[in-house]
Design an enzyme around this catalytic site. Structure first.
Site, PDB file in Angstrom:
ATOM      1  N   LYS A 158      -8.799  -6.329  -4.017  1.00 47.37           N
ATOM      2  CA  LYS A 158      -7.467  -5.728  -4.016  1.00 47.37           C
ATOM      3  C   LYS A 158      -7.562  -4.342  -3.413  1.00 47.37           C
ATOM      4  O   LYS A 158      -8.065  -3.408  -4.031  1.00 47.37           O
ATOM      5  CB  LYS A 158      -6.886  -5.622  -5.429  1.00 47.37           C
ATOM      6  N   GLY A 211     -12.333   4.234  -8.207  1.00 55.06           N
ATOM      7  CA  GLY A 211     -11.083   4.987  -8.220  1.00 55.06           C
ATOM      8  C   GLY A 211     -11.183   6.137  -9.198  1.00 55.06           C
ATOM      9  O   GLY A 211     -12.281   6.624  -9.487  1.00 55.06           O
ATOM     10  N   THR A 213     -11.114   8.423 -12.617  1.00 50.79           N
ATOM     11  CA  THR A 213     -11.716   8.239 -13.929  1.00 50.79           C
ATOM     12  C   THR A 213     -10.668   7.761 -14.938  1.00 50.79           C
ATOM     13  O   THR A 213     -10.950   6.904 -15.779  1.00 50.79           O
ATOM     14  CB  THR A 213     -12.392   9.549 -14.383  1.00 50.79           C
ATOM     15  N   VAL A 215      -7.939   5.844 -14.525  1.00 51.92           N
ATOM     16  CA  VAL A 215      -7.664   4.399 -14.399  1.00 51.92           C
ATOM     17  C   VAL A 215      -8.925   3.602 -14.743  1.00 51.92           C
ATOM     18  O   VAL A 215      -8.858   2.566 -15.408  1.00 51.92           O
ATOM     19  CB  VAL A 215      -7.129   4.046 -12.991  1.00 51.92           C
ATOM     20  N   GLY A 216     -10.089   4.115 -14.326  1.00 50.73           N
ATOM     21  CA  GLY A 216     -11.351   3.426 -14.624  1.00 50.73           C
ATOM     22  C   GLY A 216     -11.561   3.237 -16.117  1.00 50.73           C
ATOM     23  O   GLY A 216     -12.007   2.183 -16.576  1.00 50.73           O
ATOM     24  N   GLU A 233     -17.083   3.061 -10.315  1.00 50.40           N
ATOM     25  CA  GLU A 233     -17.428   4.199  -9.449  1.00 50.40           C
ATOM     26  C   GLU A 233     -16.231   5.131  -9.493  1.00 50.40           C
ATOM     27  O   GLU A 233     -15.167   4.813  -8.964  1.00 50.40           O
ATOM     28  CB  GLU A 233     -17.680   3.740  -8.003  1.00 50.40           C
ATOM     29  N   CYS A 267     -15.509  11.084  -3.137  1.00 48.77           N
ATOM     30  CA  CYS A 267     -15.987  11.219  -4.518  1.00 48.77           C
ATOM     31  C   CYS A 267     -17.259  12.056  -4.578  1.00 48.77           C
ATOM     32  O   CYS A 267     -17.570  12.637  -5.603  1.00 48.77           O
ATOM     33  CB  CYS A 267     -16.214   9.844  -5.123  1.00 48.77           C
ATOM     34  N   GLU A 360     -11.388  17.445 -10.426  1.00 49.53           N
ATOM     35  CA  GLU A 360     -11.580  16.916  -9.074  1.00 49.53           C
ATOM     36  C   GLU A 360     -10.289  17.130  -8.280  1.00 49.53           C
ATOM     37  O   GLU A 360      -9.237  16.612  -8.649  1.00 49.53           O
ATOM     38  CB  GLU A 360     -11.882  15.416  -9.147  1.00 49.53           C
TER      39      GLU A 360
END
Ligand code: NAD
Length: 458
Positions: A158, A211, A213, A215-216, A233, A267, A360
């Site tokens: 996706k 993506g 952090t 959402v991860g 990641e 990143c 970030e």
């Protein structure tokens, strides 16, 4: 708008022109793709290792033949400089070729036991869902799909809503190379719809997420509910540590590219520069010259070193870090007019609790702080929730090793800023991620180990 018809306009970030309209999948299309991948898995897992390897090599050859057109597509869709986009297309080819060597080498073990034979098998998991961000659409898709396919899994990628075009092209090339239908699918869709379906659907046996952090974390929580393995990641806030004994000219000349490459949307961006206090003024002098020299402009121009940001919304987010109270030490230039431009920006001095120093930014904004001695440098470098990459500049080999061992990050470089080679492991400590991609270990993220005991006693 029905959930099953969701046209999305893809925009060139350097011109703001619409370059394509892509239909984003709804829940029913996601389920249908998962069912196709599930069916394809039954035969793909049984393709002889040598044949699977040959198909992957052909896939790599198709990518190689289309390198230039893939690069041009990424320039138009993501605003990457043509130089970077060529590297990215070549990297996708290399990763697929590297893992094409894996099917015949996916060894199990024979373990000594009494009364029989004990062997292990590395077996594929099934359907793997890969969720990709917009910053490096091609390499990040390839880093997951290549080892997953090599190990006998089927894959659905996706892409990010903003950047689906090169991934869609990759799926066409896979078919052209002879990969059977359903083995690799690319399904553009919204994160909370298609991405979430990967998390919740019982037939998706593994999720690879790259993506943010935030959402991860939610992807991991969703996977935990189903005890589903996940590779993450995530973000970074990496340190570029410059000791006074370093080659200051080289350290200063390369520092802009370690953070402004891909307009800082990386990143691994070394977005905190830590300079030993005794060399601070000299470094800043040289660094200023280097920053003012960064060529920002049309990404299709071979001489351009930095393109635009990905979207207007992202530019507004980046700009929010440079508020009225912040000290802009100096800046580079950026074009006027259409395009989501933002100039390379250096913030110094900066308070240790300023959000530009702690969060970030994911844009061309760098902070610089002085440090006093080795332990102070390590303390500042580690004072973050992230731990993805970093650089250490010194002529003292012992110190380089001590600091490299002490910094809590997955990918470090000494007197260099390189973090990514397809044959070495890549991934983060702390909240920068979980698991490793690339290199020899990535295959284990896409297999289960099965142990079989065969009795030999009569
Ligand atoms: P993002 O988290 O907003 O989106 C990433 C992907 O997740 C997209 O495909 C998106 O559609 C999808 N998504 C969004 N919500 C979802 C949900 N609820 N469930 C499932 N999927 C969902 O990140 P982004 O803004 O696209 O990318 C930037 C971030 O990616 C930065 O933080 C950057 O550091 C990180 N990144 C990390 C690496 C790495 O290797 N560590 C590499 C590149 C980017």
């Amino acid at each position: 708008m029905s959930q099953e018809h969701d046209p999305y306009q893809v925009v060139n970030p350097a011109t703001e022109e619409v370059i394509a309209t892509v239909d984003l999948a709804g829940p029913a299309a996601a389920d249908a793709a998962i069912a196709r991948a599930r069916r394809a898995f039954e035969s793909w897992r049984n393709v002889a290792p040598g044949d699977r390897a040959r198909l992957l090599r052909r896939f790599a050859a198709e990518v190689d033949a289309e390198r230039e057109s893939l690069a041009a597509l990424e320039v138009a869709n993501a605003g990457h400089t043509i130089g970077n986009a060529r590297w990215e297309a070549g990297n996708a080819r290399d990763v697929i070729e590297y893992y094409a060597g894996a099917p015949e080498r996916l060894f199990g073990r024979q373990i000594p036991v009494a009364g029989g034979l004990d062997v292990t098998f590395q077996e594929p998991l099934g359907v793997v869902g890969v969720i990709v961000p917009w910053n490096f659409p091609l390499p990040i898709a390839a880093w997951a799909l290549a080892p997953a396919l090599a190990a006998g899994n089927t894959v659905i990628v996706k892409p990010a809503e903003l950047t689906p075009l090169t991934a869609l092209r990759l799926a066409e090339l896979a078919l052209r190379a002879g990969l059977p239908e359903g083995v690799l699918q690319v399904l553009p869709g919204r994160g909370p719809v298609v991405g979430q379906r990967f998390v919740t659907h019982p037939d998706v046996r593994k999720v690879v997420f790259t993506g943010s952090t935030a959402v991860g974390r939610s992807v991991m929580a969703g996977c935990a509910a189903r005890v589903k393995p996940v590779t993450l990641e995530l973000g970074g806030k990496s340190a570029n540590i410059v000791f006074a004994d370093a080659d200051l000219e080289k350290a200063a000349a390369t520092a802009p590219y370690a953070v402004f490459d891909n307009a800082g949307q990386d990143c691994c961006a070394r977005s905190r520069i830590l300079v030993e206090a005794s060399a601070y003024d000299e470094f800043m002098d040289r660094f200023e010259r280097a920053v003012r020299g960064v060529r920002v402009g049309d990404p299709a121009d071979e001489k351009t070193e930095m393109g635009p940001l990905i979207s207007a919304a992202h530019r507004a987010r980046v700009a929010s870090y440079v508020d009225g109270d912040t000290e802009v030490a100096f800046r580079g230039g950026a074009p006027e007019g259409p395009g989501f431009w933002y100039p390379p920006t250096v913030l110094a001095p900066i308070a240790p609790d300023h959000r530009a120093f702690t969060e970030e930014v994911f844009g061309p904004v760098v902070t610089v702080v002085p440090f006093r001695g080795e332990s102070d440098a390590v303390r500042i470098a580690n004072a973050t929730e992230y731990g993805l990459s970093g650089s250490i500049w010194t002529r003292d080999v012992g110190r380089a090793l001590r600091v490299a061992r002490a910094v809590e990050a997955g990918n470090l470089s000494v007197n260099s800023h390189s973090s990514v080679r397809y044959w070495t492991p890549f991934g983060g400590y702390k909240q920068s991620g979980l698991g490793r991609e690339l290199g020899p270990d990535a295959l284990h993220a896409f297999t289960e180990t099965k142990n079989v005991f065969i009795a030999t006693e009569e």
